[in-house]
Design an enzyme around this catalytic site. Structure first.
Site, PDB file in Angstrom:
ATOM      1  N   GLU A 249       1.114  -1.187   0.069  1.00 27.51           N
ATOM      2  CA  GLU A 249      -0.164  -0.060   0.052  1.00 27.51           C
ATOM      3  C   GLU A 249       0.866   1.244  -0.136  1.00 27.51           C
ATOM      4  O   GLU A 249       1.740   1.484   0.942  1.00 27.51           O
ATOM      5  CB  GLU A 249      -0.683   0.023   1.199  1.00 27.51           C
ATOM      6  CG  GLU A 249      -1.924   1.259   1.166  1.00 27.51           C
ATOM      7  CD  GLU A 249      -2.659   1.463   2.421  1.00 27.51           C
ATOM      8  OE1 GLU A 249      -3.812   1.976   2.392  1.00 27.51           O
ATOM      9  OE2 GLU A 249      -2.264   1.003   3.573  1.00 27.51           O
TER      10      GLU A 249
ATOM     11  N   GLU B 150       4.991   4.878   3.615  1.00 29.68           N
ATOM     12  CA  GLU B 150       4.326   6.079   4.348  1.00 29.68           C
ATOM     13  C   GLU B 150       5.414   7.149   4.500  1.00 29.68           C
ATOM     14  O   GLU B 150       6.432   6.760   5.056  1.00 29.68           O
ATOM     15  CB  GLU B 150       3.662   5.469   5.537  1.00 29.68           C
ATOM     16  CG  GLU B 150       2.989   6.849   6.269  1.00 29.68           C
ATOM     17  CD  GLU B 150       2.226   7.751   5.556  1.00 29.68           C
ATOM     18  OE1 GLU B 150       1.439   7.347   4.883  1.00 29.68           O
ATOM     19  OE2 GLU B 150       2.565   8.934   5.684  1.00 29.68           O
TER      20      GLU B 150
ATOM     21  N   ASP C 169      -3.416  11.880  -1.885  1.00 33.64           N
ATOM     22  CA  ASP C 169      -3.345  13.143  -1.897  1.00 33.64           C
ATOM     23  C   ASP C 169      -3.670  13.661  -3.205  1.00 33.64           C
ATOM     24  O   ASP C 169      -3.090  13.296  -4.399  1.00 33.64           O
ATOM     25  CB  ASP C 169      -2.115  13.811  -1.402  1.00 33.64           C
ATOM     26  CG  ASP C 169      -1.590  13.577   0.096  1.00 33.64           C
ATOM     27  OD1 ASP C 169      -2.648  13.268   0.810  1.00 33.64           O
ATOM     28  OD2 ASP C 169      -0.420  13.416   0.291  1.00 33.64           O
TER      29      ASP C 169
ATOM     30  N   GLU D 148      -9.117   4.913   7.192  1.00 31.69           N
ATOM     31  CA  GLU D 148      -9.548   5.889   8.033  1.00 31.69           C
ATOM     32  C   GLU D 148     -10.215   6.865   7.166  1.00 31.69           C
ATOM     33  O   GLU D 148     -11.242   7.384   7.515  1.00 31.69           O
ATOM     34  CB  GLU D 148      -8.504   6.509   8.734  1.00 31.69           C
ATOM     35  CG  GLU D 148      -7.610   5.772   9.617  1.00 31.69           C
ATOM     36  CD  GLU D 148      -6.252   5.219   9.039  1.00 31.69           C
ATOM     37  OE1 GLU D 148      -5.764   4.229   9.470  1.00 31.69           O
ATOM     38  OE2 GLU D 148      -5.540   5.883   8.184  1.00 31.69           O
TER      39      GLU D 148
ATOM     40  N   GLU E 297     -11.477   6.641   4.062  1.00 39.15           N
ATOM     41  CA  GLU E 297     -12.952   6.112   3.763  1.00 39.15           C
ATOM     42  C   GLU E 297     -13.988   6.118   4.605  1.00 39.15           C
ATOM     43  O   GLU E 297     -15.052   6.549   4.465  1.00 39.15           O
ATOM     44  CB  GLU E 297     -12.667   4.630   3.265  1.00 39.15           C
ATOM     45  CG  GLU E 297     -13.886   3.937   2.838  1.00 39.15           C
ATOM     46  CD  GLU E 297     -13.391   2.422   2.190  1.00 39.15           C
ATOM     47  OE1 GLU E 297     -12.157   2.085   1.996  1.00 39.15           O
ATOM     48  OE2 GLU E 297     -14.284   1.838   1.437  1.00 39.15           O
TER      49      GLU E 297
HETATM   50  N1  SAM Z   1      -4.497   5.841   3.070  1.00 37.54           N
HETATM   51  C1  SAM Z   1      -4.953   6.453   4.139  1.00 37.54           C
HETATM   52  C2  SAM Z   1      -6.456   6.364   4.165  1.00 37.54           C
HETATM   53  O1  SAM Z   1      -6.873   6.086   3.172  1.00 37.54           O
HETATM   54  O2  SAM Z   1      -6.857   6.738   5.394  1.00 37.54           O
HETATM   55  C3  SAM Z   1      -4.222   7.710   4.418  1.00 37.54           C
HETATM   56  C4  SAM Z   1      -4.620   8.817   3.339  1.00 37.54           C
HETATM   57  S1  SAM Z   1      -3.824  10.266   3.523  1.00 37.54           S
HETATM   58  C5  SAM Z   1      -4.859  11.348   2.635  1.00 37.54           C
HETATM   59  C6  SAM Z   1      -2.666  10.130   2.432  1.00 37.54           C
HETATM   60  C7  SAM Z   1      -1.255   9.594   3.285  1.00 37.54           C
HETATM   61  O3  SAM Z   1      -0.313   9.187   1.980  1.00 37.54           O
HETATM   62  C8  SAM Z   1      -0.452  10.477   3.878  1.00 37.54           C
HETATM   63  O4  SAM Z   1      -0.331   9.814   5.148  1.00 37.54           O
HETATM   64  C9  SAM Z   1       0.891  10.684   3.246  1.00 37.54           C
HETATM   65  O5  SAM Z   1       1.880  10.979   4.109  1.00 37.54           O
HETATM   66  C10 SAM Z   1       1.037   9.602   2.609  1.00 37.54           C
HETATM   67  N2  SAM Z   1       1.889   9.856   1.264  1.00 37.54           N
HETATM   68  C11 SAM Z   1       1.305  11.007   0.163  1.00 37.54           C
HETATM   69  N3  SAM Z   1       2.317  10.836  -0.698  1.00 37.54           N
HETATM   70  C12 SAM Z   1       3.287  10.089  -0.345  1.00 37.54           C
HETATM   71  C13 SAM Z   1       4.319   9.645  -1.148  1.00 37.54           C
HETATM   72  N4  SAM Z   1       4.752   9.984  -2.291  1.00 37.54           N
HETATM   73  N5  SAM Z   1       5.197   8.315  -0.801  1.00 37.54           N
HETATM   74  C14 SAM Z   1       4.397   7.884   0.618  1.00 37.54           C
HETATM   75  N6  SAM Z   1       3.434   8.125   0.982  1.00 37.54           N
HETATM   76  C15 SAM Z   1       2.679   9.264   0.603  1.00 37.54           C
END
Ligand code: SAM
Length: 217
Positions: free
Chosen positions: A46, A71, A120, A197, A199
């Site tokens: 993931e 992450e 994001d 989370e 979702e």
């Molecule tokens: N997947 C989780 C959820 O659905 O609840 C978290 C979603 S959150 C909007 C996006 C996560 O992706 C954040 O924790 C951010 O730090 C991580 N993230 C963003 N760009 C990333 C990258 N290039 N490499 C690794 N993690 C990344």
């Protein structure tokens, strides 16, 4: 999602190098075999796991598969690690680093499933290259996925979803499943879905959840 820095999480990550790989050097091949009890099991990854609700649930449900959470944020990695240790999830590893280097993290044809959950959205056109479904990322996913492997993507963001449909389609990927309201699909599909989370938060507000599964040709 930017989490407030939690010193305990940073300390926990530093104390567990056997479970968390931090900023791996892209020049050095990662020895995943050493990090898992049985590396012959299917491997699911993931990208952007946040606090890890999704990947820790999967790792608990499927002890016969290996999981890797990628992450960026150390605090989030620490929260995933805390759950891994509490639930004794020996089939879960955490990579604290940037998915931009994903092609250097894995051998070619080694990953069975790649999950992108609530990535994001980077809505500004000038940030298109940062979207995790931008063509350069897809090229890397194609390299590391097994020929039988596939990508699963979920989001509440309609802009990112339509962009991703176009980007994957333009890249020549084939779609196996597309939903514009995942939580109102058949009982079987809803029962199989593992929530993240984000979702949970957006679906509780009544927002539709968009999802797709796709593979490379
Ligand atoms: N997947 C989780 C959820 O659905 O609840 C978290 C979603 S959150 C909007 C996006 C996560 O992706 C954040 O924790 C951010 O730090 C991580 N993230 C963003 N760009 C990333 C990258 N290039 N490499 C690794 N993690 C990344």
């Amino acid at each position: 999602m930017r989490l407030r820095n939690k010193p305990w999480a940073v300390k926990l990550v530093d104390e567990h190098p056997e479970s968390v790989l931090q900023d791996p050097n892209p020049e050095i091949k990662i020895d995943w075999e050493k990090r898992f009890e049985d590396f012959s099991r299917p491997l699911e990854v993931e990208i952007g796991s946040g606090k890890g609700q999704f990947i820790t649930t999967l790792a608990q449900k499927h002890p016969d598969r290996n999981y890797i959470a990628i992450e960026l944020q150390t605090t989030a990695a620490g929260i995933i690690l805390r759950t891994k240790l509490e639930k004794k999830l020996d089939n879960l590893q955490i990579l604290r680093g940037d998915a931009i280097s994903i092609a250097s993290f894995f051998a070619e044809n080694s990953v069975d499933v790649l999950y992108l959950n609530f990535s994001d959205p980077w809505p500004k056109t000038r940030h298109e290259k940062r979207r995790l479904t931008y063509k350069d990322f897809l090229k890397n996913y194609e390299t590391i996925l097994k020929p039988t492997g596939h990508l699963e993507f979920k989001t509440d963001n309609s802009g990112l979803f339509s962009y991703s449909l176009m980007s994957l389609n333009n890249y020549g990927m084939m779609f196996d499943f597309v939903s514009v309201d995942l939580h109102h699909e058949s009982e079987e599909i809803v029962a199989k879905n593992v929530e993240t989370e984000y979702e949970h938060k957006f679906a509780s507000k009544g927002n539709p959840i968009y999802a797709l599964h796709a593979h490379f040709n």
